[in-house]
Write a protein that holds these residues in place. Structure first.
Motif, PDB file in Angstrom:
ATOM      1  N   ASP A 271      48.663  31.610  35.458  1.00 43.42           N
ATOM      2  CA  ASP A 271      47.857  31.605  36.677  1.00 43.42           C
ATOM      3  C   ASP A 271      48.380  30.534  37.622  1.00 43.42           C
ATOM      4  OD1 ASP A 271      45.894  32.534  38.382  1.00 43.42           O
ATOM      5  OD2 ASP A 271      44.285  31.342  37.495  1.00 43.42           O
TER       6      ASP A 271
ATOM      7  N   THR B   4      45.081  29.630  30.559  1.00 43.24           N
ATOM      8  CA  THR B   4      45.117  30.998  31.087  1.00 43.24           C
ATOM      9  C   THR B   4      44.719  31.132  32.543  1.00 43.24           C
ATOM     10  OG1 THR B   4      42.870  31.328  30.295  1.00 43.24           O
ATOM     11  CG2 THR B   4      44.652  31.992  28.815  1.00 43.24           C
ATOM     12  N   ALA B   5      43.955  30.179  33.088  1.00 45.94           N
ATOM     13  CA  ALA B   5      43.458  30.324  34.451  1.00 45.94           C
ATOM     14  C   ALA B   5      43.153  28.964  35.047  1.00 45.94           C
ATOM     15  CB  ALA B   5      42.200  31.198  34.475  1.00 45.94           C
TER      16      ALA B   5
ATOM     17  N   ASN C 260      41.321  27.124  38.858  1.00 43.34           N
ATOM     18  CA  ASN C 260      40.547  27.397  40.066  1.00 43.34           C
ATOM     19  C   ASN C 260      40.163  26.079  40.742  1.00 43.34           C
ATOM     20  OD1 ASN C 260      37.304  28.043  41.014  1.00 43.34           O
ATOM     21  ND2 ASN C 260      38.926  29.317  41.829  1.00 43.34           N
TER      22      ASN C 260
ATOM     23  N   ASP D 206      39.394  33.335  32.154  1.00 43.72           N
ATOM     24  CA  ASP D 206      39.294  33.073  33.588  1.00 43.72           C
ATOM     25  C   ASP D 206      38.223  32.019  33.850  1.00 43.72           C
ATOM     26  OD1 ASP D 206      40.076  33.306  36.213  1.00 43.72           O
ATOM     27  OD2 ASP D 206      38.892  35.093  36.636  1.00 43.72           O
TER      28      ASP D 206
ATOM     29  N   TYR E   8      37.895  39.738  31.259  1.00 44.18           N
ATOM     30  CA  TYR E   8      39.211  39.274  31.668  1.00 44.18           C
ATOM     31  C   TYR E   8      39.196  38.414  32.923  1.00 44.18           C
ATOM     32  CZ  TYR E   8      41.175  42.625  28.343  1.00 44.18           C
ATOM     33  OH  TYR E   8      41.507  43.319  27.202  1.00 44.18           O
ATOM     34  N   ALA E   9      38.289  38.700  33.856  1.00 39.07           N
ATOM     35  CA  ALA E   9      38.372  37.985  35.132  1.00 39.07           C
ATOM     36  C   ALA E   9      37.045  38.013  35.871  1.00 39.07           C
ATOM     37  CB  ALA E   9      39.457  38.605  36.012  1.00 39.07           C
TER      38      ALA E   9
ATOM     39  N   GLY F  40      41.113  42.666  36.605  1.00 41.26           N
ATOM     40  CA  GLY F  40      40.709  41.763  37.662  1.00 41.26           C
ATOM     41  C   GLY F  40      40.222  42.488  38.888  1.00 41.26           C
TER      42      GLY F  40
ATOM     43  N   GLY G 228      46.851  40.720  37.901  1.00 40.38           N
ATOM     44  CA  GLY G 228      46.307  39.663  38.741  1.00 40.38           C
ATOM     45  C   GLY G 228      46.369  40.024  40.204  1.00 40.38           C
TER      46      GLY G 228
ATOM     47  N   SER H 276      49.844  36.571  37.943  1.00 38.18           N
ATOM     48  CA  SER H 276      49.078  35.991  39.050  1.00 38.18           C
ATOM     49  C   SER H 276      50.008  35.713  40.218  1.00 38.18           C
ATOM     50  CB  SER H 276      48.379  34.697  38.604  1.00 38.18           C
ATOM     51  OG  SER H 276      47.518  34.203  39.613  1.00 38.18           O
TER      52      SER H 276
END
Length: 369
Positions: A41, A80-81, A83, A177, A221-222, A263, A303, A343
């Motif tokens: 990501d 994995t993610a 933000n 996520d 997943y998202a 996603g 993504g 991503s």
């Protein structure tokens, strides 16, 4: 191998359980070229770019992606993610139920929560559900409801057994996520229906699976947000939900698709959900109604990101990149590496960067289809 299959394949670790736990919570090893590690990501922290990936690698760029350096990270588990609700304040999640926090735009990170906390919370939730169902079964006087209630009680008891086993074996399930809707309110979602929420910037994370219809504990997943404040949650076996009240309740979109949805992303005037074998669905009304878009590129999409020109950009298997607008008009590229992509991000200068199985790549390197 797709990034999603790779992620879930790592749920089974060759190391003994205790050794795996000890390794997961060791600081990430420094690499000579961390931008070439497998990255899953990428996001913007103001004008800085931040990407996360295997073995706890987090890399930063302050020149729109031209050069990269590795951040200090307290875990070695796959991330994995990532933000950032504000330029300096962000979160990253990953395997072993890890949730990391940064207050300096990703330069350094601290561990806020992990799978040991998640296992304890899930056991307490399962035990409280058994207790509540036992009371309902004992008080029920409707024979037609009794069988269904007893089945639900059996399922709850199995959940207690699973949660007890998870505590004994240690943290294993990954978050896939993380999304913050402001500097205080955020969500982490992942394998086997994991959904945790914080309303105080991660000081406390709490299990938040009540109110989401997912009795089989399919993977989430998202999660994504739209300009109207709605939230979108997508997952395995066609799971797709929206929430109009900041995640207090969720509406499931029924009978849309049986395959996994990896996603969603909001472009201008539309929300797009995407997933297995290139399936793309468009909603013009905030998730109330959906229609499938034609897509000749039947490779999975993993993504997406909203572009400044109003289009939604999606990336996936075999180096595929698609940009789509609300009318369904599309532009497609394929990266020459043909590496699976998970991503993308648009830098402050407009450049678009992709991440995947071979690390960081520029969209400018991809060939139009």
């Amino acid at each position: 191998m797709s990034p999603i299959v790779w992620l879930l394949g790592l749920l089974v670790c060759a190391l003994p359980a205790q050794a795996a736990v000890e390794f997961a919570f060791m600081p990430a090893v420094r690499m000579d070229d961390p931008q070439h590690a497998q990255l899953l990501d990428i996001a913007r922290a103001g004008e800085r770019l931040v990407a996360v990936g295997e073995r706890g690698v987090i890399v930063l760029s302050d020149d729109h992606g031209q050069t990269w350096r590795q951040a200090d990270v307290p875990v070695s588990t796959t991330l994995t993610a990532v933000n950032f609700p504000q330029p300096d304040v962000g979160w990253a999640v990953g395997h072993s139920g890890a949730i990391l926090h940064t207050a300096d735009a990703g330069a350094s990170w601290s561990l806020q929560f992990d799978g040991r906390d998640a296992n304890r919370q899930y056991l307490a939730w399962a035990e409280s559900r058994v207790e509540a169902l036992e009371e309902v079964v004992a008080a029920n006087e409707d024979p037609e409801q009794q069988e269904a209630l007893e089945y639900a009680l059996d399922d709850a008891m199995f959940a207690v057994d699973d949660a007890t086993d998870a505590i004994e074996t240690g943290p294993a399930d990954p978050f896939l996520d993380v999304l913050f809707i402001d500097a205080n309110t955020g969500f982490a979602v992942g394998a086997y229906g994991m959904l945790y929420r914080t309303d105080n910037a991660g000081t406390d994370w709490r299990i938040a699976i009540d109110g989401v219809a997912n009795p089989d504990r399919f993977h989430y997943y998202a999660m994504a947000t739209g300009v109207d404040g709605r939230l979108y949650l997508s997952g395995e076996a066609g799971l797709l939900y929206y929430s109009a009240d900041t995640g207090q309740s969720w509406v499931r979109i029924e009978d849309l698709y049986d395959g996994s949805l990896f996603g969603s992303v909001e472009g201008e005037d539309a929300v797009f959900a995407f997933g297995l074998r290139g399936h793309i669905f468009l909603s013009p009304d905030g998730g109330e109604s959906w229609r499938e878009l034609e897509n000749d590129e039947r490779t999975s999409l993993y993504g997406g990101v909203a572009l400044t020109d109003g289009r939604a950009l999606m990336v996936g298997s075999g180096g595929l990149v698609l940009a789509i607008d609300a009318e369904g008009n599309r532009q497609a590229w394929r990266h020459p590496s043909r590496a699976s992509l998970s991503s993308a991000v648009q830098a402050a200068n407009g450049d678009i960067w992709l991440v995947g199985m071979k690390g960081l790549m520029a969209l400018s390197e991809a060939k139009p289809l």
